[in-house]
Design a protein around this motif. Structure first.
Motif, PDB file in Angstrom:
ATOM      1  N   TYR B 199      38.126  69.493 -55.907  1.00  0.00           N
ATOM      2  CA  TYR B 199      38.266  68.915 -57.253  1.00  0.00           C
ATOM      3  C   TYR B 199      37.501  67.597 -57.368  1.00  0.00           C
ATOM      4  O   TYR B 199      37.353  66.869 -56.389  1.00  0.00           O
ATOM      5  CB  TYR B 199      39.747  68.667 -57.558  1.00  0.00           C
ATOM      6  N   TYR B 213      41.294  77.333 -44.455  1.00  0.00           N
ATOM      7  CA  TYR B 213      41.539  78.487 -45.322  1.00  0.00           C
ATOM      8  C   TYR B 213      40.391  79.485 -45.151  1.00  0.00           C
ATOM      9  O   TYR B 213      40.593  80.681 -45.051  1.00  0.00           O
ATOM     10  CB  TYR B 213      41.603  78.068 -46.794  1.00  0.00           C
ATOM     11  N   MET B 226      47.361  80.519 -53.391  1.00  0.00           N
ATOM     12  CA  MET B 226      46.282  79.524 -53.421  1.00  0.00           C
ATOM     13  C   MET B 226      46.143  78.821 -54.774  1.00  0.00           C
ATOM     14  O   MET B 226      45.530  77.764 -54.878  1.00  0.00           O
ATOM     15  CB  MET B 226      44.947  80.162 -53.012  1.00  0.00           C
ATOM     16  N   GLU B 227      46.743  79.404 -55.827  1.00  0.00           N
ATOM     17  CA  GLU B 227      46.662  78.745 -57.144  1.00  0.00           C
ATOM     18  C   GLU B 227      47.578  77.526 -57.219  1.00  0.00           C
ATOM     19  O   GLU B 227      47.466  76.729 -58.147  1.00  0.00           O
ATOM     20  CB  GLU B 227      47.048  79.744 -58.246  1.00  0.00           C
ATOM     21  N   GLN B 228      48.486  77.399 -56.248  1.00  0.00           N
ATOM     22  CA  GLN B 228      49.470  76.320 -56.322  1.00  0.00           C
ATOM     23  C   GLN B 228      48.881  75.025 -55.759  1.00  0.00           C
ATOM     24  O   GLN B 228      48.999  74.732 -54.566  1.00  0.00           O
ATOM     25  CB  GLN B 228      50.754  76.712 -55.577  1.00  0.00           C
ATOM     26  N   VAL B 229      48.239  74.294 -56.620  1.00  0.00           N
ATOM     27  CA  VAL B 229      47.621  73.020 -56.225  1.00  0.00           C
ATOM     28  C   VAL B 229      48.407  71.896 -56.880  1.00  0.00           C
ATOM     29  O   VAL B 229      48.534  71.846 -58.101  1.00  0.00           O
ATOM     30  CB  VAL B 229      46.152  72.955 -56.698  1.00  0.00           C
ATOM     31  N   PHE B 346      47.693  71.239 -51.374  1.00  0.00           N
ATOM     32  CA  PHE B 346      47.662  72.692 -51.545  1.00  0.00           C
ATOM     33  C   PHE B 346      48.956  73.273 -50.984  1.00  0.00           C
ATOM     34  O   PHE B 346      49.164  73.266 -49.784  1.00  0.00           O
ATOM     35  CB  PHE B 346      46.450  73.277 -50.810  1.00  0.00           C
ATOM     36  N   VAL B 493      41.429  79.905 -55.301  1.00  0.00           N
ATOM     37  CA  VAL B 493      42.317  79.202 -56.236  1.00  0.00           C
ATOM     38  C   VAL B 493      42.215  79.853 -57.614  1.00  0.00           C
ATOM     39  O   VAL B 493      43.230  80.124 -58.272  1.00  0.00           O
ATOM     40  CB  VAL B 493      41.957  77.702 -56.318  1.00  0.00           C
ATOM     41  N   ALA B 497      45.020  81.869 -59.704  1.00  0.00           N
ATOM     42  CA  ALA B 497      45.422  81.367 -61.021  1.00  0.00           C
ATOM     43  C   ALA B 497      45.327  82.469 -62.067  1.00  0.00           C
ATOM     44  O   ALA B 497      46.119  82.522 -63.012  1.00  0.00           O
ATOM     45  CB  ALA B 497      44.549  80.180 -61.405  1.00  0.00           C
ATOM     46  N   HIS B 507      51.503  75.414 -61.147  1.00  0.00           N
ATOM     47  CA  HIS B 507      50.577  76.286 -61.880  1.00  0.00           C
ATOM     48  C   HIS B 507      51.106  76.504 -63.298  1.00  0.00           C
ATOM     49  O   HIS B 507      52.175  77.084 -63.485  1.00  0.00           O
ATOM     50  CB  HIS B 507      50.472  77.605 -61.119  1.00  0.00           C
TER      51      HIS B 507
END
Lengths: 478, 542
Positions: B199, B213, B226-229, B346, B493, B497, B507
């Protein structure tokens, strides 16, 4: 923004070279952002270390305009010159820190899980914030001329020494790693991003424990015995300053101020003339000087070498002497005494250095004295008392030609000159080279130890600032 | 094979943050251990930067069950219960380990460990060392590591894992000068941390590139969620180059107020019960909403204020914050800090068992590189505990791995060499690719997400992945590989998502209305394994 970066490629066999770069960075960019810009927009092969970007990992220490800083915290300025730390170099700004890391002691914890107390934790904390950036190693004057392992190595020894969970003998280890080599110049504190006070909080404490175990250097033991016996660190060979002057020295003309005068052992017994000159300078500036004759050694040599058993007695006698004299300001002309009275005493009066006081009060401008002069910052004045501007103001007023010289320890402090004279001479030799580069005829300083030592290592005349001022006043009066 | 530089050991640990070092000192008791780090050991990773603390149940008002419940609730019930149970029950002993190794955490007057309240927790459970807890933890671990026989390989980047017959048995490495090497081992532990660096605005160190990863994925390991940032609610806003720098949760823990540009304590609208000490996902969304709706500061942030607290309190409890802000001309004793959300942690990652075993034989993982412990949102203070609990477990499990005969897969090594050689004929610089990726991720895969934006990001990342990277010297090799790793992480990611058609934890899908709560959601983990991805459907809840 234009900056100059020292580049080095070991594969070419060529020496390091300075390269100028012009990169575009945002407002308030740090040095690290400039390095990033060089890598990202000009040379992807440019090597430097970086990691946390927030002053917490210590990876990115470099020298900017000669001084170690964390690149991620230091604001970049037009014209900055960026070099690696003074450590063996690998490539560009990357240095070989492995040998230093190998010296950092680890905890030898027994399996009995000794409990630690809140008080012990609080004592360890000030020594714990080191981020191992090695700025202190880069700038320590003792390391290059001795087997001394350096400030953060000593910090870690004392950190472990304070911890009841550690089972190692950190005193013997510290001695082995050069405990007595530190000149207490405090350069390491100045460059430390975490402002860790290694000389005061680690080195002097370790030396004190070494002293308790009888492990002090023989010269230091002899010095401590002399102080305890005579109240002075210098043997009496001729009538001393205190024996020669009156209890109260009245100024010429109107009395503008009154101060107590703390002479210190060197000016009292070994280099007496500059102290007498200082009295004349004060007189000509309307300052009445009260000289309590029962003052004795400030105890600096005891504190620096760790043999501080007699210190409380000295402190009490000195404070009593000046309290009895009824002064609210005590003036010193010795950087070491001044630093000690300011930092190691709890005095009911104010302590000022002569340069600080003259500038504050306003001084009579002397006539210029012929010759080219450079100024040697005594460590105990520059870093011990934060005084650098005032001596220069005085010098500018009196010297026909004044040339600057970057500050660097001369090697005389911290008991090194008495305890390890060869090392003091080696540090002095480096300083002598720097003096030579200035082309000056005379060195001016405000510390009798520096004065004495610099004369030995340079062969040049070294003048106390008071002596020079007095020459200017005398010339004026002719 | 052109690689001459080879080493062998029983356990190879990759990564030198809290989890990596903890794993290494544990593995060492079973056999020869090597720890490799692309930075100087202890300086990389995010542990050393962690400010706030370490959660552990240490007194009778608290309980393991409460820690478990807080973590599950905070994690939007997406956590793996067994992992959370393990975390809560073993954290106390892991902090005791640290104390026996010399940790200098704050103590109370009665010489017991001091703890402070942190967001989303019902008890003051967070042990700390001022506001440099992570630094203290790493220093303690380094004191332990340096006294061990673990071989430390600094500034060595792992390019790929090696395996033989489905079992991981080593890694291809690359040193600072670009020289390749091979380290063979009976077991490999990934402890490479997170990937905030994908990011634009992040708290992470420059080493937070998510290599583990990518290494795990390429070796066939399954990743989850992996979308859970996590976007930490309070990152610095100015100056530009410092954007994203962490403002520790301890600032709120110590009593800091969040205010919008109108001076309102806006948390009253979002979580009146917990206010500033709500969970990070809630606070981050609250700040993002205030800014989106026009109540932000001119730089797009809100105010975080401690100036009502006693000056001394700030000086003793928040010295790093105080100094960092002073460097930028802000005295937090007198004026507020300008803050905005920043990519932080993450929660997703490599799927592990409580023994830290991945889905691939002889490959273990611990710390931020793993998924499942923190579910959809991590509580402040649980990450450091995670590194120690699962670092130790990974060290033990890897240490107990049977010794195997070494067989190098020469095809794999040759393929890697060929691929590396091709970088010399690429077209795009790593720095440019990374910048484009960071911007895309920040603009399209941030706190608030929708399918349209995610599809744009998916196309953009694909395009970047199809651009061939160019290097001019071997010293840029690891940078190129890391850039590819980052693109792979970004891709996962985005995939996650898109797959998770609900708002859960960190998310948030603005384009989807849902009728379920976190506890009744029909969805489980998103999962990713080479060539296949999806989301678990909990049939009984449909």
């Amino acid at each position: 923004m234009k900056v100059t970066i020292s580049r080095f490629d070991p594969d070419t066999g060529e020496p390091p070279k300075f390269v100028e770069y012009d990169v575009s960075v945002k407002k308030a960019a740090r040095v690290l952002n400039v390095l990033d810009a060089v890598r990202d927009t000009i040379d992807p092969g440019f090597a430097y270390r970086h990691c946390c970007r927030g002053g917490q990992c210590g990876s990115c220490a470099v020298r900017v305009n000669g001084e170690p800083v964390l690149a991620c915290m230091q604001e970049a300025r037009e014209g900055d010159v960026i070099e690696p730390l003074e450590l063996p170099r690998i490539r560009d700004l990357v240095t070989d820190i492995a040998p230093v890391m190998a010296q950092i002691a680890w905890m030898n914890s027994g399996c009995d899980c000794t409990q630690v107390t809140q008080q012990e934790i609080e004592e360890i904390k000030p020594l714990r914030e080191c981020i191992e950036c090695y700025s202190c190693i880069s700038s320590c004057p003792a390391i290059s001329v001795s087997d001394y392992k350096g400030p953060t190595i000593m910090r870690q020894e004392q950190r472990l020494n304070l911890d009841p969970r550690d089972k190692g003998d950190r005193i013997l280890e510290a001695i082995d790693k050069g405990l007595f080599s530190c000149t207490t110049c405090h350069k390491c504190v100045e460059v430390c991003p975490k402002e860790i006070e290694t000389p005061r909080k680690a080195i002097e404490k370790l030396r004190a424990e070494a002293a308790k175990r009888g492990l002090s250097l023989p010269a230091h033991k002899a010095l401590a015995a002399l102080i305890e016996k005579t109240g002075r660190s210098v043997e009496r060979k001729e009538p001393t300053f205190l024996e020669r002057v009156a209890d109260v020295i009245e100024p010429e003309g109107e009395v503008r101020a009154t101060v107590g005068f703390f002479v210190g052992c060197m000016f009292n017994g070994r280099v007496i003339q500059p102290a007498l000159d200082a009295m004349e300078v004060l007189r000509k500036n309307g300052i009445r000087v009260i000289v309590p004759k029962d003052q004795i050694c400030c105890g600096s040599p005891l504190i620096r070498t760790g043999l501080s058993g007699f210190l409380p007695e000295l402190q009490k006698r000195n404070i009593d002497a000046f309290v009895k004299a009824g002064v609210d300001t005590v003036l010193t002309i010795c950087a070491g005494c001044g630093s000690t009275l300011k930092n190691d005493y709890d005095t009911p009066f104010r302590v000022v250095d002569i340069t600080e006081y003259l500038c504050e009060l306003g001084f009579k401008i002397p006539e210029k004295v012929e010759g080219t002069y450079t100024y040697h910052d005594p460590c105990h004045l520059l870093r011990g008392q934060g005084i650098s501007e005032q001596p220069r103001i005085l010098l500018d007023s009196v010297a026909e030609k004044f040339v600057e010289m970057p500050a660097r320890c001369c090697g005389a402090g911290g008991g090194v000159k008495s305890g390890l004279p060869e090392q003091a001479a080696a540090i002095g030799a480096i300083r002598a080279e720097m003096v030579k580069e200035t082309g000056a005829d005379y060195i001016v300083t405000v510390c009798p130890f520096c004065e004495f030592h610099l004369h030995q290592v340079t062969g040049l005349p070294v003048k106390n600032i008071a002596t020079l001022m007095l020459e200017g006043y005398r010339k004026q009066e002719k | 094979m052109g690689i001459e530089n080879t080493k062998d050991c029983h356990v190879l640990v990759i990564g030198s943050g809290g989890a990596g070092i903890r794993a290494a000192v544990e593995a060492e008791t079973f056999g020869e251990t090597i720890i490799v780090s692309k930075t100087i050991t202890g300086k990389g990773g995010c542990t050393v930067m962690a400010e706030g603390g370490f959660n552990a149940v240490l007194n009778e008002e608290d309980s393991i069950q409460t820690h478990f419940e807080d973590t599950m609730r905070g994690g939007a019930f997406l956590n793996d219960e067994l992992l959370v149970q393990t975390l809560a029950s073993e954290a106390p002993n892991r902090i005791r380990d640290l104390f026996s190794w010399g940790a200098v955490f704050d103590l109370k007057e009665d010489n017991t460990i001091a703890q402070r309240p942190f967001g989303g927790q019902r008890c003051a459970r967070t042990c700390y060392a001022g506001d440099h807890t992570g630094h203290e933890l790493v220093m303690t671990l380094l004191e332990k590591l340096r006294g061990s026989t673990v071989e430390i390989e600094n500034e060595v980047t792992v390019l790929d894992l090696l395996s033989d017959d489905g079992k991981v048995n080593g890694a291809i490495t690359c040193d600072r000068e670009g020289e390749l090497g091979v380290i063979t081992a009976d077991a490999v532990i990934l402890a490479t941390g997170g990937a905030g660096q994908v990011y634009d605005t992040t708290t992470n160190s420059t080493a937070g590139t998510g290599d583990g990863y990518a290494l795990g994925y390429r070796a066939g390991a399954q990743l989850i969620d992996m979308e859970q940032v996590q976007f930490h609610p309070t990152g610095a806003v100015t100056p530009y180059d410092s954007r994203g720098r962490l403002i520790t949760e301890a600032v709120r823990g110590e009593g800091g107020f969040l205010k919008n540009a109108l001076g309102e304590r806006f948390m009253t609208k979002y979580d009146p019960a917990r206010m500033e000490l709500s969970t990070r996902d809630v606070v981050a969304r609250a700040i993002a909403t205030e800014v989106l709706e026009g109540r932000g500061t001119e730089h797009g942030g809100v105010w975080l204020d401690v100036s009502h607290l006693p000056r001394e309190h700030i000086e003793i409890r928040l010295p790093i914050m105080l100094n960092q802000f002073l460097q930028f001309g802000v005295d937090i004793r007198n004026e507020p800090m300008e803050v905005a959300p920043t990519a932080h942690h993450f929660m997703g990652g490599i799927k592990i068992t409580p023994e830290a075993q991945t889905t691939v034989s002889h490959l273990y993982a611990a710390g931020e590189v793993t998924g499942g412990v923190h579910g959809g949102n991590r509580l402040g203070g649980n990450a450091l505990a995670d590194t120690q609990v699962f670092g130790k477990r990974a060290g033990i499990a890897a240490g107990k791995t049977e010794r195997t005969e070494r067989r190098l897969d020469m095809d794999q090594i040759r393929a890697a060499e060929n691929k590396l050689a091709s970088y010399y004929e690429g077209t795009a610089k790593s720095a440019d690719i990374r910048r484009a990726m960071k911007t895309t991720m920040w603009n399209n895969v941030g706190i608030y997400r929708n399918e349209l934006d995610l599809k744009v990001a998916e196309r953009e990342i694909k395009k970047l992945q199809n651009t061939r990277l160019l290097i001019a010297s071997p010293r840029e090799l690891s940078d190129a590989v890391i850039t590819e790793n980052m693109l792979l992480v970004a891709q996962l990611v985005i995939e996650g998502a898109l797959l998770r058609r609900e708002s859960r934890g960190a998310h948030t899908r603005t384009d989807i209305k849902q009728s379920w709560t976190n506890e009744t959601s029909p969805f489980g983990h998103t999962f990713f394994v080479k060539g296949k991805s999806g989301i678990e459907i909990l049939e009984d809840r449909l």
